[in-house]
Design an enzyme around this catalytic site. Structure first.
Site, PDB file in Angstrom:
ATOM      1  CB  CYS A 116      -0.878  -0.011   1.247  1.00 47.06           C
ATOM      2  SG  CYS A 116      -2.377   0.915   0.932  1.00 47.06           S
ATOM      3  CG  ASP A 305      -9.395   4.254   7.290  1.00 46.19           C
ATOM      4  OD1 ASP A 305     -10.241   3.365   7.117  1.00 46.19           O
ATOM      5  OD2 ASP A 305      -8.166   4.069   7.188  1.00 46.19           O
ATOM      6  NE  ARG A 397      -8.717   2.057  -3.854  1.00 50.56           N
ATOM      7  CZ  ARG A 397      -7.812   1.314  -3.219  1.00 50.56           C
ATOM      8  NH1 ARG A 397      -6.530   1.615  -3.299  1.00 50.56           N
ATOM      9  NH2 ARG A 397      -8.177   0.285  -2.490  1.00 50.56           N
TER      10      ARG A 397
HETATM   11  C1  EPZ Z   1      -9.176  -2.181   6.915  1.00 50.18           C
HETATM   12  O1  EPZ Z   1      -7.984  -2.551   6.250  1.00 50.18           O
HETATM   13  C2  EPZ Z   1      -9.748  -1.032   6.094  1.00 50.18           C
HETATM   14  N1  EPZ Z   1     -10.008  -1.499   4.739  1.00 50.18           N
HETATM   15  C3  EPZ Z   1      -8.748   0.119   6.061  1.00 50.18           C
HETATM   16  O2  EPZ Z   1      -9.391   1.188   5.372  1.00 50.18           O
HETATM   17  C4  EPZ Z   1      -8.438   0.551   7.485  1.00 50.18           C
HETATM   18  O3  EPZ Z   1      -7.440   1.548   7.446  1.00 50.18           O
HETATM   19  C5  EPZ Z   1      -7.942  -0.652   8.304  1.00 50.18           C
HETATM   20  O4  EPZ Z   1      -8.905  -1.716   8.249  1.00 50.18           O
HETATM   21  C6  EPZ Z   1      -7.710  -0.293   9.765  1.00 50.18           C
HETATM   22  O5  EPZ Z   1      -8.903   0.166  10.320  1.00 50.18           O
HETATM   23  C7  EPZ Z   1     -11.136  -2.192   4.500  1.00 50.18           C
HETATM   24  O6  EPZ Z   1     -11.939  -2.440   5.380  1.00 50.18           O
HETATM   25  C8  EPZ Z   1     -11.357  -2.621   3.085  1.00 50.18           C
HETATM   26  P1  EPZ Z   1      -6.071  -4.290   9.227  1.00 50.18           P
HETATM   27  P2  EPZ Z   1      -7.227  -3.914   6.669  1.00 50.18           P
HETATM   28  O7  EPZ Z   1      -5.880  -5.684   8.780  1.00 50.18           O
HETATM   29  O8  EPZ Z   1      -8.209  -4.962   7.003  1.00 50.18           O
HETATM   30  C9  EPZ Z   1      -1.631  -5.090  10.439  1.00 50.18           C
HETATM   31  C10 EPZ Z   1      -9.589   2.895   3.789  1.00 50.18           C
HETATM   32  O9  EPZ Z   1      -9.015   3.992   3.707  1.00 50.18           O
HETATM   33  N2  EPZ Z   1      -1.843  -6.430   9.867  1.00 50.18           N
HETATM   34  O10 EPZ Z   1      -7.036  -3.996  10.314  1.00 50.18           O
HETATM   35  O11 EPZ Z   1      -6.237  -4.217   5.622  1.00 50.18           O
HETATM   36  C11 EPZ Z   1      -1.610  -4.004   9.370  1.00 50.18           C
HETATM   37  O12 EPZ Z   1      -0.330  -3.905   8.781  1.00 50.18           O
HETATM   38  C12 EPZ Z   1      -8.820   1.652   4.145  1.00 50.18           C
HETATM   39  O13 EPZ Z   1     -10.831   2.733   3.633  1.00 50.18           O
HETATM   40  C13 EPZ Z   1      -0.848  -7.396  10.018  1.00 50.18           C
HETATM   41  O14 EPZ Z   1       0.199  -7.139  10.595  1.00 50.18           O
HETATM   42  O15 EPZ Z   1      -6.478  -3.409   7.973  1.00 50.18           O
HETATM   43  C14 EPZ Z   1      -1.993  -2.781  10.158  1.00 50.18           C
HETATM   44  O16 EPZ Z   1      -0.840  -2.279  10.821  1.00 50.18           O
HETATM   45  C15 EPZ Z   1      -7.332   1.940   4.240  1.00 50.18           C
HETATM   46  N3  EPZ Z   1      -1.047  -8.628   9.490  1.00 50.18           N
HETATM   47  C16 EPZ Z   1      -2.955  -3.329  11.210  1.00 50.18           C
HETATM   48  O17 EPZ Z   1      -2.745  -4.736  11.254  1.00 50.18           O
HETATM   49  C17 EPZ Z   1      -2.212  -8.963   8.839  1.00 50.18           C
HETATM   50  O18 EPZ Z   1      -2.360 -10.118   8.400  1.00 50.18           O
HETATM   51  C18 EPZ Z   1      -4.414  -3.093  10.870  1.00 50.18           C
HETATM   52  O19 EPZ Z   1      -4.647  -3.664   9.594  1.00 50.18           O
HETATM   53  C19 EPZ Z   1      -3.209  -7.968   8.708  1.00 50.18           C
HETATM   54  C20 EPZ Z   1      -3.001  -6.714   9.235  1.00 50.18           C
END
Ligand code: EPZ
Length: 421
Positions: A116, A305, A397
């Site tokens: 990303c 976000d 998006r």
């Molecule tokens: C969801 O992404 C949202 N996207 C994101 O919104 C949002 O920023 C994010 O949750 C946090 O709230 C959707 O719902 C489609 P995470 P996601 O897995 O699921 C780490 C927007 O702008 N992590 O909760 O990908 C990750 O690196 C988008 O609408 C791992 O380490 O987020 C991050 O630091 C951007 N390993 C934290 O967890 C994993 O396998 C939170 O990520 C998965 C995640």
């Protein structure tokens, strides 16, 4: 390519209808893989990420049609368990099909998502969750290749080291058709996950603990289709509230869910805004903006976000503010662009130090990702003179009719073709 041309310095005043939640739809759509049948997902926002997910589900063999925010999916002919790179690379949320494909077919081959804009975003928790459910997983040529032992997943106790939204959704969907009981600890409690769990229950899933960080799922042999109304987009709502605060405006948001915005409402009041909160509407009257330090957190804390948008607002505060984002430590690509508009911000050890009170002046800036793009628009609305915001495909998006809604409350914003990328 399109850009926004914005004349700043105008107050945002009037009413805005909040659209359905992008991240709500992106959770509900993969769930339609779990049970062959026809689905009607109402209040689906008409925006790029939904189109991307629709194309992916179509390439799996299903039928998707979005008419005026009514999304119809027919997954009876869905026959492929492979999510190809050309689709997954466009949107990380495409990876949410892994669990449903594994649950429906007993196997899946899903491309790893691209990184990303603000750094790598791993999927290790998704993979570990599937392995705990009895899937054998290998990584081959950029794909996650998964197969359930004996063709069916088996319930398990799973602890998420990080309460990942995506991993919670993926594992939850997979567990609904697993044999036996699954317990997910440290599950995400974001409203979009709670809404997904409720949708799965409508489809015949057995889930306890909905809305809490401990989800218990009793696997069933099969699910059936259901219809759903997508929840309002809390991040879009927050973006408009912050934009109104940033321009000294006075707006009313309709069709939102204030309960999903408690932390955002609190910091806007702390910053001096006057808010009136009703069951499905919020009004905001801006005043002189006070500096408010924030640290993003999982729900119901301050959502990452809205971090870029809040940083833009703090450039106007009558003092200095700290903005920390431990969820995404590198989510600061918008800072150099804000500085181009005249902001005074330093990023030290994953925290932005904003020295407020510097008037912004128009410039050409870039959107580095969806929410950074929204922050650029907010800053341009604040700035004196004309600004141009490039790469607005990022904004498209996640915001439905963004410039139309802003124009409707008094912004001077035009979408213009450009060769500049
Ligand atoms: C969801 O992404 C949202 N996207 C994101 O919104 C949002 O920023 C994010 O949750 C946090 O709230 C959707 O719902 C489609 P995470 P996601 O897995 O699921 C780490 C927007 O702008 N992590 O909760 O990908 C990750 O690196 C988008 O609408 C791992 O380490 O987020 C991050 O630091 C951007 N390993 C934290 O967890 C994993 O396998 C939170 O990520 C998965 C995640």
């Amino acid at each position: 390519m399109d850009k926004f041309v914005i004349e700043g310095g105008r107050r945002l005043c009037g009413r805005v209808k909040v659209s359905g939640a992008k991240n709500g739809s992106l959770a509900l759509m993969p769930a339609t893989i779990l049970a062959p049948g026809t689905y009607h997902l109402a209040n689906t926002p008409n925006l790029r990420d939904v189109w991307t997910m629709s194309r992916l589900i179509t390439c799996l063999g299903a039928f998707c049609e979005l008419n005026d925010n009514e999304l119809f999916i027919d997954s009876r002919e869905l026959n492929s368990y492979e999510a190809p790179y050309e689709h997954v690379k466009n949107m990380r949320a495409s990876f949410y099909v892994l669990g449903p494909l594994l649950a429906r077919f007993g196997k899946a081959r899903v491309s790893l998502p691209g990184g990303c804009a603000w750094g790598p975003r791993p999927v290790d928790l998704h993979i570990k969750g599937m392995e705990r459910l009895g899937a054998e997983i290998t990584l081959e040529n950029g794909y996650v290749v998964a197969s359930a032992r004996n063709g069916k997943l088996t319930g398990a106790r799973i602890n998420l080291e990080i309460s990942s939204v995506g991993a919670t959704g993926n594992i939850l969907m997979a567990a609904t058709l697993a044999k036996g009981r699954t317990l997910i600890s440290n599950a995400a409690t974001e409203p979009e996950i709670t809404a997904l769990a409720r949708f799965l229950m409508k489809m015949g899933a057995k889930i306890d603990g909905i809305g809490t960080a401990i989800l218990e799922i009793e696997g069933v042999d099969e699910l059936h289709p259901a219809d759903e109304i997508t929840i309002p987009d809390r991040i879009e709502a927050a973006t408009f509230l912050i934009a109104a605060a940033a321009t000294g405006g006075n707006i009313e948001l309709d069709d939102c869910n204030p309960y999903h915005l408690t932390s955002v409402i609190a910091i806007l009041e702390e910053a001096g805004c006057v808010l009136d909160v009703n069951s499905n509407s919020i009004s905001l009257e801006a005043t002189a903006i006070k500096p408010v330090d924030i640290t993003t957190a999982i729900y119901p804390g301050i959502p990452t976000d809205i971090q870029p948008q809040w940083t833009a607002l703090m450039t106007k505060a009558n003092g200095n503010a700290k903005v920390a984002d431990p969820i995404y430590k590198d989510r600061f690509k918008h800072i150099p662009e804000l500085v181009r508009l005249g902001a005074n911000i330093d990023v030290i050890e994953h925290t932005a130090f904003v020295r407020g009170g510097e008037a912004l002046s128009g410039a050409t800036v870039m959107s580095s990702d969806l929410r950074a793009g929204a922050a650029m628009v907010i800053a341009a609305l604040m700035a004196e003179g004309t600004s141009e915001v490039l790469r607005i495909y990022h904004i498209d998006r996640g915001y439905e009719e963004f410039e139309k809604k802003l124009t409707g409350i008094g912004a001077n914003i035009k979408r213009v073709k450009t060769d500049l990328i």
